[in-house]
Write an enzyme that holds these catalytic residues in place. Structure first.
Site, short mmCIF file in Angstrom:
data_model
loop_
_atom_site.label_atom_id
_atom_site.label_comp_id
_atom_site.label_asym_id
_atom_site.label_seq_id
_atom_site.Cartn_x
_atom_site.Cartn_y
_atom_site.Cartn_z
N THR A 238 67.71 59.09 106.33
CA THR A 238 68.78 58.16 105.94
C THR A 238 69.28 57.38 107.15
O THR A 238 69.49 56.17 107.09
CB THR A 238 69.93 58.94 105.29
OG1 THR A 238 69.43 59.63 104.14
CG2 THR A 238 71.04 58.00 104.87
N LYS B 179 71.84 48.84 98.90
CA LYS B 179 70.62 48.11 99.24
C LYS B 179 70.94 46.81 99.98
O LYS B 179 71.95 46.17 99.73
CB LYS B 179 69.82 47.80 97.97
CG LYS B 179 69.23 49.03 97.30
CD LYS B 179 68.19 48.66 96.27
CE LYS B 179 68.73 47.79 95.17
NZ LYS B 179 67.70 47.50 94.15
N TRP C 280 64.66 53.11 95.22
CA TRP C 280 63.64 54.10 94.88
C TRP C 280 62.71 53.51 93.82
O TRP C 280 62.67 53.96 92.67
CB TRP C 280 64.28 55.39 94.38
CG TRP C 280 65.25 56.02 95.33
CD1 TRP C 280 66.59 56.11 95.19
CD2 TRP C 280 64.93 56.65 96.57
NE1 TRP C 280 67.15 56.77 96.26
CE2 TRP C 280 66.15 57.12 97.14
CE3 TRP C 280 63.75 56.88 97.28
CZ2 TRP C 280 66.22 57.78 98.35
CZ3 TRP C 280 63.82 57.54 98.49
CH2 TRP C 280 65.02 57.98 99.01
N HIS D 291 62.46 59.88 96.53
CA HIS D 291 61.72 60.55 97.60
C HIS D 291 60.24 60.68 97.22
O HIS D 291 59.67 61.78 97.17
CB HIS D 291 62.31 61.93 97.90
CG HIS D 291 63.65 61.88 98.57
ND1 HIS D 291 63.80 61.58 99.91
CD2 HIS D 291 64.89 62.10 98.08
CE1 HIS D 291 65.09 61.61 100.21
NE2 HIS D 291 65.77 61.91 99.13
N THR E 117 71.16 57.61 118.59
CA THR E 117 72.03 58.68 119.05
C THR E 117 71.41 60.01 118.67
O THR E 117 70.98 60.22 117.53
CB THR E 117 73.42 58.57 118.43
OG1 THR E 117 73.96 57.28 118.74
CG2 THR E 117 74.35 59.64 118.97
N TYR F 205 71.93 63.65 117.74
CA TYR F 205 72.94 64.56 117.22
C TYR F 205 72.42 65.99 117.36
O TYR F 205 71.48 66.40 116.66
CB TYR F 205 73.25 64.26 115.75
CG TYR F 205 73.88 62.90 115.54
CD1 TYR F 205 75.22 62.69 115.82
CD2 TYR F 205 73.13 61.84 115.05
CE1 TYR F 205 75.80 61.45 115.63
CE2 TYR F 205 73.71 60.59 114.86
CZ TYR F 205 75.03 60.41 115.14
OH TYR F 205 75.61 59.18 114.96
#
EC number: 2.8.2.-
Length: 608
Positions: free
Chosen positions: A240, A264, A285, A290, A457, A459
């Site tokens: 994501t 979107k 999608w 997925h 970044t 995390y």
């Protein structure tokens, strides 16, 4: 209405009574309102001074008695007036208002006095503290140099100015860019931002042998053409975040149009109403929730070019990309997501033109969702799609009969799935790892020649990292995802080798560019030097002497070229020696790409 005689003699002209308080018609002196108005109107009287309050700057103090307790004497100008408190002659409402005003005035003066004294005490103590500090710091200097009071004040002013500038700089520029500028000013050159990203050594020992074609991933992607980037999004791998980077964080001639409140974005090619990205945040999608490799490879061409005639369809290339993650962390993250109510029921799992039956793919729960399930129950379900999810979503399921487990033995099925996933991953245009965000950004930029606006970044704290498990549970999770563990080890080795290969190639190209620039500058300098020297000699001699002394007019040019070649060879040899010192164990090339590739592959053999 006529006034009483006693009031008429004292007042003179008739007065208008106040509103909301009718005038009295009787004449008792103690409670006469007319006498109170008369006493208040005469200057210098006691009543006037009472109404005016205390003089400015004078306070009666907080513990002073209220005005009601102070007996006041009537003015002596009133003939026959008895001694009575003049404040009692005022109306009751006015007396109450005056009492409240006086009390507020006393409280305000007390607060001002306390604040003034507190600030004075604070300034005095601060003065003593600063004096002690600067006496300790600048005392020896003052004793050595016999510094006078003016010089001490100057130093104090400079120090305070420096502190003020530091504070202003922190407020004006608190970001990381200014911090990097300060580090550049006070330290050595900036370290490589890609080194030791995962707190491990930058040099690793490769386990797999890859060819140059496997390591060099450079896609000729033209956003104005017909090629398409297809993002295969695996659950709980950071897809994501990466998908948002693709639509919001890339420098494009025509950026994606993302509106507030809509998931979107519209990512059109420059000058065309056609998308260049097939992902969750651009097309949705479209092939199912997925969708895996098997679904995307059969669905994307039909979705993109399904409405066109077969003869009018462009010959486009589909560049597949994906993100992988450590299997244990991904498994725990998916379990936490399922605990919160995620089901992914909208996933189609289409394979060979049909979805699986309920017998081929049973459900692990009976209700609407599996929320609140414990980790043990999540691991005990034999039909859980979280087990080896990355291998299943990256392999070609048609090779093993889709979801029908009776087509081949389990051992053979696992081997085919793993080899298919490795092959598809190696031939993908790009793949990244969640644990290496900056390296993922670097390889994507080098592969597609597209730059991101802001850096990725890393995390280190996620929902999966907050789950505490013992060694036994970790071993069981690794056993349930043994195919994913093997695939991730393969992917990590390939990913880091690609990164090192691309970095070495970039360094060699930069070194070659510096050598060419240095060669050009030195040649230009020597040419101008010899030209000026030849002009000065020709001006001092006649043409006949020049011809007799210089029978070969190209001698200067030949000497110049020889000198340039010697200097450039010396500089290149010196630079190669420096690079050998920086990278021991690696053979340095002459600057060409092919030799650099051979050196890297040879160094891989040495490391192994």
């Amino acid at each position: 209405m006529a006034l009483p005689a006693c009031a008429a003699r004292a007042l003179g002209p008739p007065m208008q009574p106040e509103r909301r308080a009718p005038a009295r018609t009787t004449c008792p002196r103690r409670h006469s309102r007319v006498e109170a108005e008369l006493a208040a109107s005469r200057p210098g009287s006691v009543a006037a001074s009472v109404r005016a309050g205390p003089p400015r700057g004078v306070s009666r103090g907080f513990n002073s008695q209220p005005l009601l307790d102070e007996p006041l004497k009537a003015s002596s100008s009133l003939a026959g007036a008895v001694r009575t408190p003049l404040f009692a002659l005022l109306p009751r409402g006015r007396r109450r208002r005056m009492h409240d005003l006086r009390r507020r005035w006393d409280l305000g003066s007390l607060c001002r006095a306390l604040l003034t004294r507190g600030l004075a005490a604070l300034g005095h103590s601060l003065k003593h503290v600063l004096g002690a500090i600067f006496s300790k710091i600048f005392g020896p200097l003052a004793s050595v140099g016999n510094m006078d009071e003016k010089s001490n004040k100057l130093l104090l002013a400079l120090v305070m100015l420096f502190l003020f500038a530091v504070i202003v700089l922190q407020y004006v520029c608190p970001g990381t860019e200014c911090q990097l500028l300060r580090l550049q000013a006070f330290s050595s050159p900036m370290p490589d931002p890609y080194r030791s990203e995962d707190e491990s050594s930058a040099r690793f020992v490769p386990r797999y042998n890859f060819s140059r074609g496997d390591l060099l991933r450079k896609v000729d992607f033209d956003i104005k053409g017909d090629d398409l980037i297809v993002f295969l999004h695996i659950q709980k791998t950071g897809g994501t975040t990466f998908g948002r980077h693709l639509v919001r964080n890339i420098q494009l001639e025509q950026p994606c149009e993302c509106r507030v409140g809509q998931k979107k974005c519209t990512c059109h090619r420059p000058g065309k109403r056609e998308t260049w990205l097939f992902s969750r945040f651009s097309t949705g999608w479209s092939c199912g929730l997925h969708a895996d490799w098997t679904e995307l490879t059969s669905c994307v061409p039909a979705v993109v070019d399904g409405k066109r005639d077969a003869r009018l369809r462009p010959s486009r290339n589909f560049h597949y990309i994906t993100i992988l993650r450590d299997p244990v962390s991904r498994y725990l993250s998916e379990w936490r997501h399922v605990q919160r109510g995620a089901t992914w029921k909208a996933s189609l799992h289409v394979c060979d033109g049909r979805p699986p039956t309920s017998e081929e793919l049973p459900s692990c729960y009976t209700g609407d969702d599996w929320s609140g399930c414990p980790l043990k129950e999540f691991m005990d379900c034999p039909y859980n799609l979280a087990n080896n999810r990355q291998v299943r979503m990256l392999s070609d399921l048609t090779l093993v009969g889709c979801y029908n487990l009776s087509v081949m033995p389990e051992k053979q099925r696992n081997k085919v799935l793993l080899e298919s996933a490795k092959s598809n991953l190696k031939h993908m245009a790009f793949f990244g790892l969640t644990e290496f965000q900056r390296k993922t950004q670097y390889l994507f930029e080098k592969t597609f020649n597209m730059n991101f606006i802001s850096p990725f970044t890393q995390y280190n704290t996620t929902r999966a990292s907050s789950v505490e498990i013992n060694e036994e549970i970790q071993k069981r999770i690794e056993g349930l995802n043994f195919l994913d563990m093997e695939l991730y080890s393969y992917a990590k080795d390939l990913f880091l080798q690609r990164y090192q290969f691309m970095r070495q190639k970039e360094h060699q190209e930069a070194r070659q560019k510096r050598q060419e620039q240095r060669k050009f500058l030195k040649g230009r300098f020597l040419q101008t030097h010899f030209q000026s020297q030849g002009q000065s000699q020709s001006q001092g001699q006649n043409p006949s002497q020049n011809q007799s002394q210089n029978p070969n007019p190209n001698a200067h040019q030949n000497a110049t070229q020889n000198l340039i070649q010697n200097l450039t060879q010396n500089s290149s040899q010196k630079e190669n020696r420096e690079s050998q010192k920086q990278n021991p164990g690696q053979e340095q090339s002459d600057g060409s790409t092919s030799s650099g590739t051979n050196d890297y592959l040879g160094s891989v053999e040495k490391w192994r």
